[in-house]
Write an enzyme that holds these catalytic residues in place. Structure first.
Site, mmCIF file in Angstrom:
data_model
loop_
_atom_site.group_PDB
_atom_site.id
_atom_site.type_symbol
_atom_site.label_atom_id
_atom_site.label_comp_id
_atom_site.label_asym_id
_atom_site.label_seq_id
_atom_site.Cartn_x
_atom_site.Cartn_y
_atom_site.Cartn_z
ATOM 1 N N CYS A 221 0.826 -1.210 0.000
ATOM 2 C CA CYS A 221 0.000 0.000 0.000
ATOM 3 C C CYS A 221 0.861 1.262 0.000
ATOM 4 O O CYS A 221 1.808 1.383 0.781
ATOM 5 C CB CYS A 221 -0.932 0.004 1.202
ATOM 6 S SG CYS A 221 -2.052 1.424 1.235
ATOM 7 N N CYS B 49 -8.450 -0.892 7.231
ATOM 8 C CA CYS B 49 -7.410 0.140 7.281
ATOM 9 C C CYS B 49 -7.309 0.667 8.702
ATOM 10 O O CYS B 49 -8.300 1.143 9.278
ATOM 11 C CB CYS B 49 -7.731 1.279 6.318
ATOM 12 S SG CYS B 49 -6.514 2.630 6.366
ATOM 13 N N GLN C 32 -11.379 18.722 7.513
ATOM 14 C CA GLN C 32 -10.273 17.957 8.069
ATOM 15 C C GLN C 32 -10.688 16.485 8.108
ATOM 16 O O GLN C 32 -11.867 16.155 7.981
ATOM 17 C CB GLN C 32 -9.904 18.469 9.454
ATOM 18 C CG GLN C 32 -9.427 19.916 9.477
ATOM 19 C CD GLN C 32 -8.188 20.145 8.641
ATOM 20 O OE1 GLN C 32 -7.290 19.302 8.592
ATOM 21 N NE2 GLN C 32 -8.104 21.294 7.969
ATOM 22 N N CYS D 91 -1.363 22.064 5.647
ATOM 23 C CA CYS D 91 -0.944 20.662 5.604
ATOM 24 C C CYS D 91 0.125 20.462 4.530
ATOM 25 O O CYS D 91 0.475 19.324 4.216
ATOM 26 C CB CYS D 91 -2.132 19.736 5.334
ATOM 27 S SG CYS D 91 -2.897 19.980 3.725
#
Length: 371
Positions: free
Chosen positions: A11, A86, A199, A330
């Site tokens: 991944c 996940c 977010q 970010c």
């Protein structure tokens, strides 16, 4: 602590799975400080870091569906890795993913956003080709089944899936409560679409907004200019302490949600006058800025990855500048580029804080205070 993931060899989503959380934090601090040093932006304070959790912070996730596989891209290929579990997802979001994975999609390729809201409600945004959407509407069974479990949006315009009798219809977008901010340390419901930018999760966002709220209180901000208000995530902390706020945003749909959130809050005791302290402006403020910076004591920005662009131009020439500049990003590279221009405008970097809302990855959120 290390997170065990059975997909780590394939991944592309996480890069730091072989490192402890402490080692990840050291690398993220070093990366940011190295960028500042290369840009010749001095910082003499302490770089703080908040780590809300080592995993499980996502309450929304974007996935790709490709010929029966639903997940993320594999390392060094354009193949989609089918992902059942996940570790980045919160428990409610993982449960929702498990149910969505049971659907046998009659399409070749598309993208899906899964989201859970603050009350646990489920949302799904399907971005498929028009012909696939048409076929799903005609097939009815899959979409009808989804409507019994979730709020469903379809396409780039975030059309809302509804059922009238036995007919499935797509109606215009309508904001609903999908996220939360805070004011006076208390939660504020935020209205938006499932496909709106927010977010990634509630817990990390509480950490982000807490820092913003604390810093605004520390500098005793009174009149704030905000760039990139979106649905109002940072706007509500900014409106605490009876402050005035001018919020600038380009996205009309985001502003529709923001307005609805303001309307809902204004009906609560103690917030009846909040609309009187707020001015909302819609426009492309990256490429033009009609504001006179000198009328504000504080600027609050959360720009896209491309940074502030021409929003800063009037500030550099302004003789009467706001005393404080709060910058959240970010994307550290554009943050540092804008930092050079803030230095040119006479600002110095006073405080710096990382919120590690993307553990196990190279990404992180930067909060900074300039004065």
């Amino acid at each position: 602590m290390q997170v065990d993931c059975k997909y780590k060899e394939k991944c592309a989503g996480c890069q730091y799975l072989d490192l402890s959380l402490k080692e990840q934090h050291q690398l993220k601090k070093k990366h940011l400080l190295d960028l500042l040093n290369q840009a010749q932006i001095p910082f003499n304070g302490v770089l703080e870091l908040t780590s809300p959790a080592p995993a499980g912070l996502r309450d929304r996730v974007d996935l790709v569906f490709d010929r029966g596989s639903l997940g993320l891209y594999e390392k060094n290929t354009r193949q989609i890795l089918d992902i059942e579990v996940c570790k980045q997802l919160s428990a409610p979001l993982q449960s929702w993913l498990t149910e969505v994975r049971n659907i046998k999609w009659p399409i070749q390729k598309g993208s899906l956003r899964l989201r859970v809201g603050p009350q646990g409600q489920r949302g799904l945004w399907l971005d498929f080709a028009n012909i696939d959407i048409k076929n799903l509407l005609e097939e009815k069974a899959i979409l009808s089944g989804l409507l019994e479990k979730a709020h469903v949006e379809i396409g780039q315009r975030h059309k809302v899936l509804t059922k009238v009798g036995e007919q499935l219809k797509l109606t215009d977008p309508e904001p609903h409560i999908w996220f939360q901010s805070r004011i006076y340390g208390k939660p504020v419901d935020l209205y938006c679409s499932v496909g709106s930018f927010t977010q990634t999760g509630f817990e990390a966002n509480r950490a982000l907004t807490a820092v913003i709220e604390t810093w605004l209180n520390d500098v005793d901000a009174q009149h704030i200019l905000e760039f990139g208000s979106g649905i109002g995530n940072l706007s509500f902390p900014a409106l605490g302490k009876s402050r005035k706020l001018t919020a600038c945003e380009i996205d009309r749909d985001a502003l529709a949600g923001f307005e609805k959130s303001v309307e809902a809050l204004s009906k609560q005791s103690g917030f009846e006058n909040i609309r009187d302290r707020l001015q909302i402006l819609q426009g492309d403020f990256q490429n033009r800025n009609p504001q006179n910076f000198g009328t504000f004591d504080t600027v609050l920005v959360n720009p896209p990855r491309s940074g502030l662009k021409d929003f800063l131009k009037p500030l550099i020439a302004e003789t009467r500048k706001p005393q404080h500049f709060l910058y959240m990003s970010c994307f550290p590279e554009s943050f540092v580029e804008d930092g050079k221009r803030l230095q040119e405008a006479g600002y110095q970097l006073k405080r710096l804080h990382i919120v590690d809302q993307f553990p196990q990855t190279t990404h992180y959120e930067v909060l900074s205070l300039w004065g």
